[in-house]
Design a protein around this motif. Structure first.
Motif, PDB file in Angstrom:
ATOM      1  N   CYS A   1       0.829  -1.209   0.000  1.00 11.73           N
ATOM      2  CA  CYS A   1       0.000   0.000   0.000  1.00 11.73           C
ATOM      3  C   CYS A   1       0.862   1.257   0.000  1.00 11.73           C
ATOM      4  CB  CYS A   1      -0.960  -0.009   1.185  1.00 11.73           C
ATOM      5  SG  CYS A   1      -2.219  -1.305   1.061  1.00 11.73           S
ATOM      6  N   ASN A   2       1.985   1.227   0.717  1.00 10.29           N
ATOM      7  CA  ASN A   2       2.920   2.355   0.676  1.00 10.29           C
ATOM      8  C   ASN A   2       3.467   2.553  -0.735  1.00 10.29           C
ATOM      9  OD1 ASN A   2       2.671   2.926   3.414  1.00 10.29           O
ATOM     10  ND2 ASN A   2       4.434   1.698   3.984  1.00 10.29           N
ATOM     11  N   GLY A   3       3.778   1.452  -1.404  1.00  5.63           N
ATOM     12  CA  GLY A   3       4.248   1.524  -2.783  1.00  5.63           C
ATOM     13  C   GLY A   3       3.198   2.120  -3.702  1.00  5.63           C
ATOM     14  N   PHE A   4       1.943   1.743  -3.484  1.00  2.00           N
ATOM     15  CA  PHE A   4       0.848   2.305  -4.271  1.00  2.00           C
ATOM     16  C   PHE A   4       0.787   3.821  -4.091  1.00  2.00           C
ATOM     17  CE2 PHE A   4      -3.468   3.972  -4.259  1.00  2.00           C
ATOM     18  CZ  PHE A   4      -3.816   3.746  -5.576  1.00  2.00           C
ATOM     19  N   ARG A   5       0.813   4.269  -2.841  1.00  2.00           N
ATOM     20  CA  ARG A   5       0.720   5.706  -2.568  1.00  2.00           C
ATOM     21  C   ARG A   5       1.892   6.476  -3.175  1.00  2.00           C
ATOM     22  NH1 ARG A   5      -1.569   3.508   1.854  1.00  2.00           N
ATOM     23  NH2 ARG A   5       0.259   3.537   3.194  1.00  2.00           N
ATOM     24  N   LEU A   6       3.053   5.847  -3.198  1.00  2.00           N
ATOM     25  CA  LEU A   6       4.236   6.471  -3.794  1.00  2.00           C
ATOM     26  C   LEU A   6       4.035   6.721  -5.294  1.00  2.00           C
ATOM     27  CD1 LEU A   6       7.337   7.200  -3.383  1.00  2.00           C
ATOM     28  CD2 LEU A   6       7.751   4.894  -4.250  1.00  2.00           C
ATOM     29  N   LEU A   7       3.382   5.793  -5.974  1.00  2.00           N
ATOM     30  CA  LEU A   7       3.245   5.859  -7.434  1.00  2.00           C
ATOM     31  C   LEU A   7       1.962   6.511  -7.922  1.00  2.00           C
ATOM     32  CD1 LEU A   7       4.554   2.280  -8.258  1.00  2.00           C
ATOM     33  CD2 LEU A   7       5.782   4.444  -8.536  1.00  2.00           C
ATOM     34  N   MET A   8       0.992   6.689  -7.046  1.00  2.00           N
ATOM     35  CA  MET A   8      -0.309   7.179  -7.512  1.00  2.00           C
ATOM     36  C   MET A   8      -0.292   8.667  -7.856  1.00  2.00           C
ATOM     37  SD  MET A   8      -2.832   7.504  -4.258  1.00  2.00           S
ATOM     38  CE  MET A   8      -2.687   8.884  -3.152  1.00  2.00           C
ATOM     39  N   ASP A   9      -1.226   9.036  -8.682  1.00  2.00           N
ATOM     40  CA  ASP A   9      -1.512  10.435  -8.990  1.00  2.00           C
ATOM     41  C   ASP A   9      -2.313  10.953  -7.805  1.00  2.00           C
ATOM     42  OD1 ASP A   9      -3.318  12.634  -9.798  1.00  2.00           O
ATOM     43  OD2 ASP A   9      -2.476  12.318 -11.805  1.00  2.00           O
TER      44      ASP A   9
ATOM     45  N   LYS B   1      -5.972  12.120  -8.559  1.00  2.00           N
ATOM     46  CA  LYS B   1      -6.915  11.101  -9.023  1.00  2.00           C
ATOM     47  C   LYS B   1      -7.044   9.919  -8.071  1.00  2.00           C
ATOM     48  CE  LYS B   1      -6.288  12.387 -13.806  1.00  2.00           C
ATOM     49  NZ  LYS B   1      -5.799  12.015 -15.132  1.00  2.00           N
ATOM     50  N   GLY B   2      -6.054   9.712  -7.214  1.00  2.00           N
ATOM     51  CA  GLY B   2      -6.104   8.614  -6.255  1.00  2.00           C
ATOM     52  C   GLY B   2      -5.842   7.251  -6.858  1.00  2.00           C
ATOM     53  N   VAL B   3      -5.331   7.202  -8.081  1.00  6.91           N
ATOM     54  CA  VAL B   3      -4.989   5.954  -8.754  1.00  6.91           C
ATOM     55  C   VAL B   3      -3.625   6.126  -9.423  1.00  6.91           C
ATOM     56  CG1 VAL B   3      -7.389   5.265  -9.174  1.00  6.91           C
ATOM     57  CG2 VAL B   3      -6.155   6.559 -10.920  1.00  6.91           C
ATOM     58  N   ILE B   4      -3.010   5.011  -9.769  1.00 10.22           N
ATOM     59  CA  ILE B   4      -1.781   5.070 -10.556  1.00 10.22           C
ATOM     60  C   ILE B   4      -2.194   5.218 -12.011  1.00 10.22           C
ATOM     61  CG2 ILE B   4       0.283   3.830 -11.303  1.00 10.22           C
ATOM     62  CD1 ILE B   4       0.230   2.374  -8.586  1.00 10.22           C
ATOM     63  N   THR B   5      -1.754   6.281 -12.629  1.00 15.88           N
ATOM     64  CA  THR B   5      -2.063   6.545 -14.031  1.00 15.88           C
ATOM     65  C   THR B   5      -0.809   6.323 -14.873  1.00 15.88           C
ATOM     66  OG1 THR B   5      -1.434   8.869 -13.866  1.00 15.88           O
ATOM     67  CG2 THR B   5      -3.746   8.327 -13.369  1.00 15.88           C
ATOM     68  N   PHE B   6      -1.009   6.318 -16.183  1.00 16.04           N
ATOM     69  CA  PHE B   6       0.141   6.243 -17.086  1.00 16.04           C
ATOM     70  C   PHE B   6       1.127   7.344 -16.749  1.00 16.04           C
ATOM     71  CE2 PHE B   6       2.230   8.009 -20.804  1.00 16.04           C
ATOM     72  CZ  PHE B   6       2.937   6.916 -21.268  1.00 16.04           C
ATOM     73  N   GLU B   7       0.617   8.557 -16.589  1.00 19.90           N
ATOM     74  CA  GLU B   7       1.474   9.710 -16.340  1.00 19.90           C
ATOM     75  C   GLU B   7       2.220   9.599 -15.012  1.00 19.90           C
ATOM     76  OE1 GLU B   7      -1.816   9.963 -17.162  1.00 19.90           O
ATOM     77  OE2 GLU B   7      -1.606  10.646 -19.237  1.00 19.90           O
ATOM     78  N   SER B   8       1.522   9.184 -13.953  1.00 21.57           N
ATOM     79  CA  SER B   8       2.186   9.103 -12.646  1.00 21.57           C
ATOM     80  C   SER B   8       3.230   7.991 -12.631  1.00 21.57           C
ATOM     81  CB  SER B   8       1.175   8.920 -11.512  1.00 21.57           C
ATOM     82  OG  SER B   8       0.555   7.648 -11.535  1.00 21.57           O
ATOM     83  N   LEU B   9       2.929   6.872 -13.284  1.00 25.76           N
ATOM     84  CA  LEU B   9       3.906   5.782 -13.326  1.00 25.76           C
ATOM     85  C   LEU B   9       5.111   6.165 -14.176  1.00 25.76           C
ATOM     86  CD1 LEU B   9       4.679   2.956 -12.482  1.00 25.76           C
ATOM     87  CD2 LEU B   9       3.346   2.074 -14.402  1.00 25.76           C
TER      88      LEU B   9
END
Length: 117
Positions: free
Chosen positions: A31-39, A42-50
């Motif tokens: 979950c920490n990894g998710f928060r690091l990569l998310m936009d 938007k609250g999700v990992i997007t193409f742009e944020s990744l």
């Protein structure tokens, strides 16, 4: 455990992390990894944020197609991004050892849930 994908060596540290952190600690780290990569907006990992944050993972040379492929691989609901559940499921699926041992992990998670009731 080490595996090769199209010339890239991938060492699977997830089983060691699971062993050291336990199921709850491992999920928290995912979950920490998710928060690091998310936009953040938007609250999700997007193409742009990744794409923007892939350098933090040592993947700064990833091409657009590779980034898009990662998003598509985990995007279960087809919205073009990865929510926290999709990200965690994808990380789990990408670990050969965790997939092999998933029945044991599920049993441990169920035991933890029943103990909390």
């Amino acid at each position: 455990m080490e595996s090769r994908r199209e010339g890239v060596v991938f060492e699977d540290f997830f089983p060691t992390m699971m062993e050291k952190l336990g199921a709850d600690g491992f999920i928290k780290e995912l979950c920490n990894g998710f928060r690091l990569l998310m936009d953040e907006e938007k609250g999700v990992i997007t193409f742009e944020s990744l794409k923007m944050k892939s350098g933090w993972l040592g993947l700064k040379d990833m091409g657009d197609e590779e980034v898009m492929c990662m998003i598509r691989e985990g995007d279960l609901d087809g919205d073009g991004g990865l929510d926290e559940m999709e990200f965690c499921a994808l990380m789990f699926r990408l670990s050969p050892a965790l997939m092999r041992d998933s029945h044991e992990l599920l049993a441990e998670a169920i035991d933890i849930s029943f103990e909390e009731m």
